[in-house]
Design an enzyme around this catalytic site. Structure first.
Site, PDB file in Angstrom:
ATOM      1  N   SER A 101      19.795  96.511   1.450  1.00  0.00           N
ATOM      2  CA  SER A 101      18.555  97.138   1.909  1.00  0.00           C
ATOM      3  C   SER A 101      18.759  98.151   3.033  1.00  0.00           C
ATOM      4  O   SER A 101      17.817  98.868   3.388  1.00  0.00           O
ATOM      5  CB  SER A 101      17.568  96.057   2.388  1.00  0.00           C
ATOM      6  N   THR A 135      13.297  90.679  -4.433  1.00  0.00           N
ATOM      7  CA  THR A 135      14.400  91.342  -3.729  1.00  0.00           C
ATOM      8  C   THR A 135      14.599  92.800  -4.098  1.00  0.00           C
ATOM      9  O   THR A 135      15.366  93.491  -3.422  1.00  0.00           O
ATOM     10  CB  THR A 135      15.731  90.593  -3.954  1.00  0.00           C
ATOM     11  N   GLU A 192      13.001  96.818  -4.760  1.00  0.00           N
ATOM     12  CA  GLU A 192      12.014  97.636  -4.046  1.00  0.00           C
ATOM     13  C   GLU A 192      11.923  97.177  -2.587  1.00  0.00           C
ATOM     14  O   GLU A 192      10.868  97.306  -1.961  1.00  0.00           O
ATOM     15  CB  GLU A 192      10.639  97.577  -4.717  1.00  0.00           C
TER      16      GLU A 192
END
Length: 626
Positions: A149, A419, A421
């Protein structure tokens, strides 16, 4: 036209219920359902991996042929310039195979949406019509193996060569390979690649560029290496792949240059002077993806609930001595699993309709709040879907475990919604930071301490208004009052925000680094963000129900509304007791009232799921369609 949902006896008009849920763009939703219920969209039985992937691709092509893929793109390039319609298409596809949903979303939403929102006219003229028709299949290459991320620190580079007027795209290490990229393993001919933009030796941060992956024959381009990720726990109709770039050259014009550009001679310019703000503006334009995933999560939950309610209503087991066996859904334990989830699903649906409207009407002044709402609802709705589907599977016993009834498939396919986007905990941290700064600073900026005093004053004012009698009130009129539910969730939100700000300020004043301070308070930050999101969902539900004029439908929705508000308090009653907002007697009274309202809603459960409007051919679960 789609097939009609079977008639059920109800105290309210189930079509009126469906209209309430559909809101705007009902015609678009019906169009999509009509396509999905056509014979060519029948589910495959035990396909091989290549067969499954090819069928999903052909389904996407069929939807593109209907003109449903590019609705968010400008009209002059074959679209309708209507993001709300595009989201309506996406969430309706969630009633079908979720591999189709994801492949549709990756190509038309992430890939095409990036070109539309991050590119300029030259990109629109060259690519959008071909993207809308699926003539140019694409993918969205952001995630890297080593960073997940953490988009800001991606390692892929795009170095500008002024001599040739080209960018050189390169993967410096295996940890920098693009990973889990949908459409990459087999079908994508082009990718939107996120890379560190380096011009004249200066790094300007992450930007997006278009890179050709394959030619029209499907052969990989020079300098490109692609590897199939292989089987996954779900969504195996999507061809996820890994991509490496070995000094791949692309023209200068391939930079998606809405927010930043590079001249022929190598001069970098951007209307946004702050590099951090430029980065967040760039990825902020993709907020529609999070709204879409949240909306799809709600519809996946509807599918599971429809299957479970229909089955448990008909399934008989046990009963009083000498009496016939009783419907499983008549048992309180099962009602407590399913009925509050029904109410929450309707609540989330109203929140998503409100957020889509806000997104369609967004302005520079509202953009940050909408980004936060998208992050919060994506996190909460995806978790709700996964939790609800798990309960539905358990409620259906062994029948729910059978593959033919699709609950296991729905669980496997929605698991990753938590998990991708943006991982949910990461998104909720973004929400918490936004709460702390009242959106006055950069989204995600850790420099929040100038607003701590404002946070403390706001929360303290709310807490000071708490009536000392309120924690002890147990009369039913009070407990059923939606204003009590809203005030309780607002109180929790404000108190969590106040105490979080106080803890962070103390650590900063003691000389602790702001990153470490937030890390020590991370669980607190996540709780505050969840409280903010839950209060928003409840308020959306209350506003939507207040607009209903049909008395019979309003009575049903009022019961669901009251149940949802009480259930949210009951689910966190330990916190409310610790905070002194409830006393023991009131907590017990709330629990008892939740039980009673579950029993009130139970006779309407089958009609409520009929109001979801899911055709039997899309449910395709024998236990729900027999």
């Amino acid at each position: 036209m789609p097939e009609q949902v079977p008639f059920v006896d109800a105290s309210f008009d189930t079509l009126a219920f469906q209209d309430f849920l559909d809101g705007d763009n009902r015609e678009v939703r019906q169009h999509v359902l009509g396509v999905l219920t056509s014979p060519e969209f029948r589910y495959l039985k035990n396909p091989t991996l290549p067969e499954y992937r090819q069928q999903v691709f052909e389904w996407v092509r069929r939807i593109a042929d209907e003109g449903l893929g590019g609705l968010a793109y400008p009209e002059e390039f074959g679209g309708a310039d209507d993001g709300a319609k595009m989201i309506a298409v996406f969430e309706t596809i969630a009633f079908h195979d979720l591999s189709l949903l994801v492949k549709f979303g990756v190509h038309f939403g992430l890939f095409g949406g990036s070109v539309a929102l991050l590119g300029t006219r030259r990109h629109h003229e060259q690519y959008l019509a071909d993207i809308a028709s699926l003539k140019l299949p694409g993918c969205f290459a952001m995630t890297e193996t080593g960073h997940g991320s953490n988009v800001k620190d991606l390692q892929t580079t795009a170095v500008y060569d002024a001599a040739t007027r080209e960018f050189v795209i390169h993967t410096p290490s295996d940890s920098a390979r693009k990973d889990y990229i949908g459409n990459a393993a087999q079908h994508a001919q082009m990718a939107v690649v996120f890379a560190q933009l380096i011009v004249g030796g200066e790094n300007h941060g992450v930007h997006a560029l278009l890179v050709r992956l394959r030619d029209e024959s499907g052969d990989t381009m020079p300098g490109i290496r692609i590897e199939d990720c292989g089987l996954k726990e779900g969504l195996n109709g999507v061809d996820n792949g890994r991509i490496w770039f070995d000094a791949v050259r692309v023209p200068r014009e391939n930079l998606l240059n809405r927010f930043a550009d590079v001249s022929d001679t190598g001069t970098y310019t951007s209307p946004i002077t702050n590099p951090s703000r430029c980065f967040f503006t760039t990825i902020g334009t993709l907020v529609a993806g999070r709204i879409s995933i949240a909306s799809a999560s709600v519809n996946a939950a509807k599918s599971g609930l429809t299957i479970a309610v229909r089955y448990t209503d008909q399934r008989r087991q046990f009963g009083a001595e000498g009496a016939p066996e009783q419907s499983v859904l008549d048992y309180l334990a099962l009602q407590r699993r399913i009925i509050p989830a029904l109410a929450a699903t309707v609540a989330f649906d109203t929140a998503m309709k409100d957020l889509v409207r806000r997104f369609s009407e967004r302005s520079e002044e509202t953009a940050r709040e909408i980004e936060a709402l998208a992050a919060a609802t994506k996190a909460l709705a995806s978790e709700h879907a996964l939790h609800t589907l798990g309960m539905c599977r358990q409620s259906c016993g062994g029948a729910g475990y059978m593959a033919e009834n699709r609950l296991g498939t729905l669980i496997a396919d929605t698991d990753v919604f938590t998990t991708f986007e943006g991982a949910n905990d990461v998104l909720l941290q973004l929400v918490a930071r936004g709460m702390l700064t009242e959106y006055k600073e950069e989204f995600g900026d850790m420099n929040v301490w100038g607003t701590v005093r404002w946070v403390t004053r706001r929360a303290a004012a709310t807490i000071a208004d708490l009536n000392p009698v309120a924690p002890r009130r147990t009369d039913e009129d009070h407990l059923r009052d939606p204003e009590f539910h809203r005030d309780a969730l607002q109180y929790r939100e404000d108190r969590l925000l106040q105490s979080l700000a106080r803890r962070l300020r103390q650590r900063i004043e003691d000389g602790q680094d702001s990153f470490d301070a937030l890390n020590e308070c991370q669980d607190h930050a996540l709780a505050a963000a969840r409280a903010w999101g839950e209060r928003y969902v409840l308020e959306c539900f209350q506003k939507a129900v207040a607009q209903v004029r049909d008395p019979a439908l309003r009575a049903c929705l009022d019961r669901l509304l009251i149940l949802h508000g009480l259930d949210r308090i009951d689910a966190d009653r330990a916190w409310f007791l610790e905070a002194g907002y409830l006393e023991g007697g009131k907590s017990r009274a709330i629990r008892d009232l939740v039980n009673r309202i579950c029993r009130e809603v139970r006779p309407e459960a089958v009609a409520i799921v009929a109001g979801f409007g899911i055709p039997d051919s899309l449910l395709a679960a024998p236990i729900a369609t027999a």
